[in-house]
Scaffold this motif. Sequence first.
Motif, PDB file in Angstrom:
ATOM      1  N   VAL A 271     -42.696  -8.736 -26.750  1.00 49.67           N
ATOM      2  CA  VAL A 271     -41.836  -7.883 -25.927  1.00 49.67           C
ATOM      3  C   VAL A 271     -42.160  -6.397 -26.057  1.00 49.67           C
ATOM      4  N   PRO A 272     -42.370  -5.849 -27.279  1.00 52.64           N
ATOM      5  CA  PRO A 272     -42.711  -4.421 -27.362  1.00 52.64           C
ATOM      6  C   PRO A 272     -43.957  -4.053 -26.558  1.00 52.64           C
ATOM      7  N   HIS A 273     -44.932  -4.960 -26.492  1.00 48.21           N
ATOM      8  CA  HIS A 273     -46.144  -4.672 -25.728  1.00 48.21           C
ATOM      9  C   HIS A 273     -45.875  -4.704 -24.225  1.00 48.21           C
ATOM     10  N   ILE A 274     -44.999  -5.591 -23.802  1.00 50.93           N
ATOM     11  CA  ILE A 274     -44.617  -5.613 -22.389  1.00 50.93           C
ATOM     12  C   ILE A 274     -43.954  -4.290 -22.017  1.00 50.93           C
ATOM     13  N   ALA A 275     -43.076  -3.797 -22.893  1.00 56.72           N
ATOM     14  CA  ALA A 275     -42.414  -2.511 -22.644  1.00 56.72           C
ATOM     15  C   ALA A 275     -43.439  -1.378 -22.581  1.00 56.72           C
ATOM     16  N   ARG A 276     -44.418  -1.398 -23.478  1.00 53.65           N
ATOM     17  CA  ARG A 276     -45.455  -0.357 -23.474  1.00 53.65           C
ATOM     18  C   ARG A 276     -46.273  -0.405 -22.186  1.00 53.65           C
ATOM     19  N   LEU A 277     -46.644  -1.614 -21.751  1.00 51.03           N
ATOM     20  CA  LEU A 277     -47.473  -1.757 -20.559  1.00 51.03           C
ATOM     21  C   LEU A 277     -46.726  -1.323 -19.302  1.00 51.03           C
ATOM     22  N   VAL A 278     -45.441  -1.678 -19.218  1.00 53.04           N
ATOM     23  CA  VAL A 278     -44.660  -1.340 -18.026  1.00 53.04           C
ATOM     24  C   VAL A 278     -44.380   0.159 -17.949  1.00 53.04           C
ATOM     25  N   LEU A 279     -43.976   0.747 -19.083  1.00 53.33           N
ATOM     26  CA  LEU A 279     -43.608   2.157 -19.096  1.00 53.33           C
ATOM     27  C   LEU A 279     -44.789   3.084 -19.381  1.00 53.33           C
ATOM     28  N   ARG A 280     -45.906   2.502 -19.855  1.00 54.68           N
ATOM     29  CA  ARG A 280     -47.129   3.264 -20.128  1.00 54.68           C
ATOM     30  C   ARG A 280     -46.862   4.437 -21.078  1.00 54.68           C
ATOM     31  N   THR A 281     -46.182   4.140 -22.154  1.00 59.64           N
ATOM     32  CA  THR A 281     -45.861   5.164 -23.135  1.00 59.64           C
ATOM     33  C   THR A 281     -45.692   4.544 -24.511  1.00 59.64           C
ATOM     34  N   SER A 282     -45.878   5.373 -25.546  1.00 63.64           N
ATOM     35  CA  SER A 282     -45.566   4.978 -26.919  1.00 63.64           C
ATOM     36  C   SER A 282     -44.429   5.823 -27.470  1.00 63.64           C
ATOM     37  N   ASP A 283     -43.764   6.570 -26.582  1.00 61.49           N
ATOM     38  CA  ASP A 283     -42.626   7.394 -26.978  1.00 61.49           C
ATOM     39  C   ASP A 283     -41.439   6.486 -27.270  1.00 61.49           C
ATOM     40  N   ASN A 284     -41.032   6.423 -28.532  1.00 62.28           N
ATOM     41  CA  ASN A 284     -39.969   5.495 -28.924  1.00 62.28           C
ATOM     42  C   ASN A 284     -38.606   5.852 -28.353  1.00 62.28           C
ATOM     43  N   ARG A 285     -38.434   7.083 -27.896  1.00 64.02           N
ATOM     44  CA  ARG A 285     -37.184   7.451 -27.241  1.00 64.02           C
ATOM     45  C   ARG A 285     -37.004   6.684 -25.935  1.00 64.02           C
ATOM     46  N   VAL A 286     -38.111   6.284 -25.334  1.00 62.93           N
ATOM     47  CA  VAL A 286     -38.096   5.467 -24.122  1.00 62.93           C
ATOM     48  C   VAL A 286     -38.351   4.007 -24.449  1.00 62.93           C
ATOM     49  N   LEU A 287     -39.241   3.792 -25.414  1.00 62.53           N
ATOM     50  CA  LEU A 287     -39.706   2.439 -25.720  1.00 62.53           C
ATOM     51  C   LEU A 287     -38.617   1.571 -26.340  1.00 62.53           C
ATOM     52  N   ILE A 288     -37.802   2.127 -27.232  1.00 64.10           N
ATOM     53  CA  ILE A 288     -36.770   1.318 -27.897  1.00 64.10           C
ATOM     54  C   ILE A 288     -35.722   0.805 -26.904  1.00 64.10           C
ATOM     55  N   PRO A 289     -35.129   1.657 -26.040  1.00 60.09           N
ATOM     56  CA  PRO A 289     -34.180   1.093 -25.063  1.00 60.09           C
ATOM     57  C   PRO A 289     -34.834   0.105 -24.104  1.00 60.09           C
ATOM     58  N   ALA A 290     -36.113   0.342 -23.748  1.00 61.04           N
ATOM     59  CA  ALA A 290     -36.801  -0.604 -22.873  1.00 61.04           C
ATOM     60  C   ALA A 290     -37.015  -1.938 -23.581  1.00 61.04           C
ATOM     61  N   THR A 291     -37.346  -1.885 -24.874  1.00 64.49           N
ATOM     62  CA  THR A 291     -37.528  -3.107 -25.657  1.00 64.49           C
ATOM     63  C   THR A 291     -36.212  -3.876 -25.769  1.00 64.49           C
TER      64      THR A 291
END
Length: 340
Positions: A271-291
Amino acid sequence: MSFATKWNNVLIFSLLLTVLVLVFLLNIGIGSIKISLPEVAKIIINRIQDDSVNSTIVWKIRLPRSIAAIIGGSAIAVAGLMFQIFFRNPIVDSYILGVSSGSTLFMALFLLGGFTLGFSTLSPYFMFFGAFFGALLVTGIILLFAYKVRSSVTLLVIGLMIGYLCSAATGVLVTFADNEKVKGFMIWSMGSFAGFTWEQAYLLMLISLPFLFFALLISKPLNAFLLGEDYAKSMGVNIILFRIFIILVSSVLTAAVTAFAGPVAFIGMAVPHIARLVLRTSDNRVLIPATILFGGIITALCDLIARTIVAPTELTISTVTSFFGVPIVIWLLLNRRTSL
């Protein structure tokens, strides 16, 4: 972050929230007895809890299970993300590192070995603390090796070996346990959100939601941690306390899900990789809620598939998540340059 990127993120999160609500309603409406989505919404919104069949199915069976699948999926996904950040390895999660195996071992001690500390029955609280202690113990052992071992691949192998040891110890307990206890434990160890009670669902929310919030609070220090411990120190991060906090949050989230639903494979890794691929970011401020959102959506969908695809027989949740997660893991292995 540019205006276009912010607007794109707003659209993605709006879509994810819409999909999450739709999946939630589908989980409640679809089953051996189908209930239309308008009726599901009516029963929930108006709090209709009469003796009708549909109301009973919604409130006593499907609603607590659906809530558990969404919260549990979010928890295990965020735990996987934090383990990946901590170990700087894109193909780890609590399941691969043996953390879930540690929880399983301690649950086996209670369910099979009779270590109930004098309690006549195992309450949900007792189950959680047992699973939490097992998760924390294995994570602590891996952390000790992390200070000695520089290679992430070597550390991953060590985690796998610890998981095998925990599984071997669990196998010993299974061998000498009563048949009735073994049956109950095997059902639990296969992983399933079936049979969730409101007490268990409330406890899962009570434990998971605050720690998901804590994960959101440390998103900025996590970004600094990704750039190296020296950089994080220069930004005022207390590395020792921060490491402990990451382990605590990850272990609690893992234990909360494992205690009630059993081991759930691949969600924490994929799931974390899906969030990274969709949002194209490693910024955890965005990545954690997306995950959090992706974890809830995907786990709820997998749970829906598990209980409907071969109905009336029900598949285990890890069977479905494995079919979902294995292709992603293979892709990651073939593209090892993927960054966190």
